[in-house]
Scaffold this motif. Sequence first.
Motif, PDB file in Angstrom:
ATOM      1  N   ALA A  42      27.668 -11.254   6.845  1.00 35.32           N
ATOM      2  CA  ALA A  42      26.606  -9.949   6.365  1.00 35.32           C
ATOM      3  C   ALA A  42      25.940 -10.483   5.096  1.00 35.32           C
ATOM      4  CB  ALA A  42      27.455  -8.637   6.027  1.00 35.32           C
ATOM      5  N   VAL A  43      24.905 -10.163   4.955  1.00 32.06           N
ATOM      6  CA  VAL A  43      24.274 -10.490   3.345  1.00 32.06           C
ATOM      7  C   VAL A  43      23.542  -9.300   2.933  1.00 32.06           C
ATOM      8  CG1 VAL A  43      24.357 -12.688   3.828  1.00 32.06           C
ATOM      9  CG2 VAL A  43      22.073 -11.546   4.460  1.00 32.06           C
ATOM     10  N   ARG A  44      23.502  -9.173   1.518  1.00 31.82           N
ATOM     11  CA  ARG A  44      22.732  -8.258   1.095  1.00 31.82           C
ATOM     12  C   ARG A  44      21.336  -8.827   0.525  1.00 31.82           C
ATOM     13  NH1 ARG A  44      23.896  -3.310  -2.199  1.00 31.82           N
ATOM     14  NH2 ARG A  44      22.201  -3.062  -3.736  1.00 31.82           N
ATOM     15  N   ALA A  45      20.178  -8.208   1.271  1.00 35.41           N
ATOM     16  CA  ALA A  45      18.718  -8.730   1.288  1.00 35.41           C
ATOM     17  C   ALA A  45      17.881  -7.855   0.614  1.00 35.41           C
ATOM     18  CB  ALA A  45      18.417  -9.467   2.279  1.00 35.41           C
ATOM     19  N   LEU A  46      16.812  -8.288   0.006  1.00 33.67           N
ATOM     20  CA  LEU A  46      15.610  -7.562  -0.488  1.00 33.67           C
ATOM     21  C   LEU A  46      14.565  -7.920   0.558  1.00 33.67           C
ATOM     22  CD1 LEU A  46      14.192  -5.787  -2.290  1.00 33.67           C
ATOM     23  CD2 LEU A  46      13.418  -7.892  -3.714  1.00 33.67           C
ATOM     24  N   VAL A  47      14.265  -7.400   1.692  1.00 36.67           N
ATOM     25  CA  VAL A  47      13.075  -7.310   2.454  1.00 36.67           C
ATOM     26  C   VAL A  47      11.816  -7.118   1.704  1.00 36.67           C
ATOM     27  CG1 VAL A  47      12.135  -6.853   4.729  1.00 36.67           C
ATOM     28  CG2 VAL A  47      14.483  -6.970   4.327  1.00 36.67           C
ATOM     29  N   VAL A  48      10.885  -8.095   1.890  1.00 34.53           N
ATOM     30  CA  VAL A  48       9.748  -8.026   1.248  1.00 34.53           C
ATOM     31  C   VAL A  48       8.445  -7.944   2.211  1.00 34.53           C
ATOM     32  CG1 VAL A  48      10.411  -9.073  -0.992  1.00 34.53           C
ATOM     33  CG2 VAL A  48       9.434 -10.358   0.800  1.00 34.53           C
ATOM     34  N   ALA A  49       8.496  -8.430   3.418  1.00 31.59           N
ATOM     35  CA  ALA A  49       7.436  -8.621   4.221  1.00 31.59           C
ATOM     36  C   ALA A  49       8.020  -8.419   5.720  1.00 31.59           C
ATOM     37  CB  ALA A  49       6.543  -9.767   4.033  1.00 31.59           C
ATOM     38  N   VAL A  50       7.116  -8.007   6.443  1.00 27.80           N
ATOM     39  CA  VAL A  50       7.510  -7.843   7.916  1.00 27.80           C
ATOM     40  C   VAL A  50       6.403  -7.684   9.049  1.00 27.80           C
ATOM     41  CG1 VAL A  50       7.698  -5.091   7.946  1.00 27.80           C
ATOM     42  CG2 VAL A  50       9.207  -6.447   9.645  1.00 27.80           C
ATOM     43  N   ASP A  51       6.654  -8.286   9.879  1.00 25.13           N
ATOM     44  CA  ASP A  51       5.558  -8.234  10.947  1.00 25.13           C
ATOM     45  C   ASP A  51       6.191  -7.888  12.461  1.00 25.13           C
ATOM     46  OD1 ASP A  51       6.177 -10.733  12.260  1.00 25.13           O
ATOM     47  OD2 ASP A  51       4.588 -11.738  11.216  1.00 25.13           O
ATOM     48  N   GLU A  52       5.391  -7.922  13.404  1.00 25.64           N
ATOM     49  CA  GLU A  52       6.165  -7.532  14.596  1.00 25.64           C
ATOM     50  C   GLU A  52       7.204  -8.600  15.078  1.00 25.64           C
ATOM     51  OE1 GLU A  52       3.296  -7.544  18.051  1.00 25.64           O
ATOM     52  OE2 GLU A  52       2.193  -5.964  16.987  1.00 25.64           O
ATOM     53  N   ASP A  53       7.144  -9.679  14.498  1.00 24.54           N
ATOM     54  CA  ASP A  53       8.114 -10.755  15.128  1.00 24.54           C
ATOM     55  C   ASP A  53       9.112 -11.473  14.158  1.00 24.54           C
ATOM     56  OD1 ASP A  53       7.235 -10.602  17.905  1.00 24.54           O
ATOM     57  OD2 ASP A  53       5.732 -12.155  17.230  1.00 24.54           O
ATOM     58  N   ALA A  54       8.960 -10.925  12.705  1.00 27.45           N
ATOM     59  CA  ALA A  54       9.717 -11.670  11.624  1.00 27.45           C
ATOM     60  C   ALA A  54       9.823 -10.720  10.433  1.00 27.45           C
ATOM     61  CB  ALA A  54       9.068 -12.952  11.429  1.00 27.45           C
ATOM     62  N   LEU A  55      10.815 -11.155   9.829  1.00 26.29           N
ATOM     63  CA  LEU A  55      10.962 -10.402   8.429  1.00 26.29           C
ATOM     64  C   LEU A  55      11.134 -11.477   7.552  1.00 26.29           C
ATOM     65  CD1 LEU A  55      14.173  -9.782   7.705  1.00 26.29           C
ATOM     66  CD2 LEU A  55      13.725  -8.077   9.428  1.00 26.29           C
ATOM     67  N   TRP A  56      10.956 -11.549   6.161  1.00 23.28           N
ATOM     68  CA  TRP A  56      10.815 -12.307   5.142  1.00 23.28           C
ATOM     69  C   TRP A  56      11.761 -11.525   3.815  1.00 23.28           C
ATOM     70  CZ3 TRP A  56       7.098 -11.891   8.144  1.00 23.28           C
ATOM     71  CH2 TRP A  56       6.549 -13.134   8.853  1.00 23.28           C
ATOM     72  N   PHE A  57      12.841 -12.306   3.431  1.00 19.24           N
ATOM     73  CA  PHE A  57      13.953 -11.485   2.565  1.00 19.24           C
ATOM     74  C   PHE A  57      14.108 -12.643   1.510  1.00 19.24           C
ATOM     75  CE2 PHE A  57      16.276 -12.994   6.087  1.00 19.24           C
ATOM     76  CZ  PHE A  57      17.508 -13.438   5.384  1.00 19.24           C
ATOM     77  N   GLY A  58      14.749 -11.956   0.449  1.00 17.26           N
ATOM     78  CA  GLY A  58      15.392 -12.757  -0.615  1.00 17.26           C
ATOM     79  C   GLY A  58      16.779 -12.309  -0.576  1.00 17.26           C
ATOM     80  N   LEU A  59      17.673 -13.126  -1.015  1.00 18.50           N
ATOM     81  CA  LEU A  59      19.289 -12.860  -1.151  1.00 18.50           C
ATOM     82  C   LEU A  59      19.257 -12.114  -2.739  1.00 18.50           C
ATOM     83  CD1 LEU A  59      20.862 -15.960   0.105  1.00 18.50           C
ATOM     84  CD2 LEU A  59      20.758 -13.948   1.186  1.00 18.50           C
ATOM     85  N   THR A  60      19.766 -10.866  -2.715  1.00 22.95           N
ATOM     86  CA  THR A  60      19.812 -10.175  -3.842  1.00 22.95           C
ATOM     87  C   THR A  60      20.904 -10.583  -4.867  1.00 22.95           C
ATOM     88  OG1 THR A  60      21.615  -8.573  -3.120  1.00 22.95           O
ATOM     89  CG2 THR A  60      19.216  -7.943  -2.814  1.00 22.95           C
TER      90      THR A  60
END
Length: 138
Positions: free
Chosen positions: A56-74
């Motif tokens: 498990a990781v705590r993440a800040l999701v900044v973008a999403v589309d139908e097939d992917a999400l982009w996140f940074g590690l908080t």
Amino acid sequence: MGAEMVGRASAVVRGNQALWRVSDLTAAAAAEVVGLLGGEPCEGSAGWDVVTAASAVRALVVAVDEDALWFGLTDRPGLGLLELRLAPWGVAGVLGDRAAGLLVVLPVVVQLSVRVAEFTTLGGRLVRLAAPSLSLCA
């Protein structure tokens, strides 16, 4: 949160555990991931890879589309963004409609987890795979 994409995240099964794998990293980014999530770095074809010790990781999701999400590690906001591709099933297909609905207003802090999912094929073969999930952080 660093704005550039620094690597890709995926879920893997190692033994009886599902873990996060981070790939296509620079050596410095791999060292940061190991310092935060454990694991051992190894040089891959497109950069450094780390199979972490974390499920498990705590993440800040900044973008999403139908097939992917982009996140940074908080816990490492300067590291940059990781891409989690969920094709061909898509974000809603993998995470479920409820979890995908949490990604409507961005950015959002979430916990990304993985678990081992097992099923038996019609031919009787046992298949084990790592299934990601997402929940809101308080």
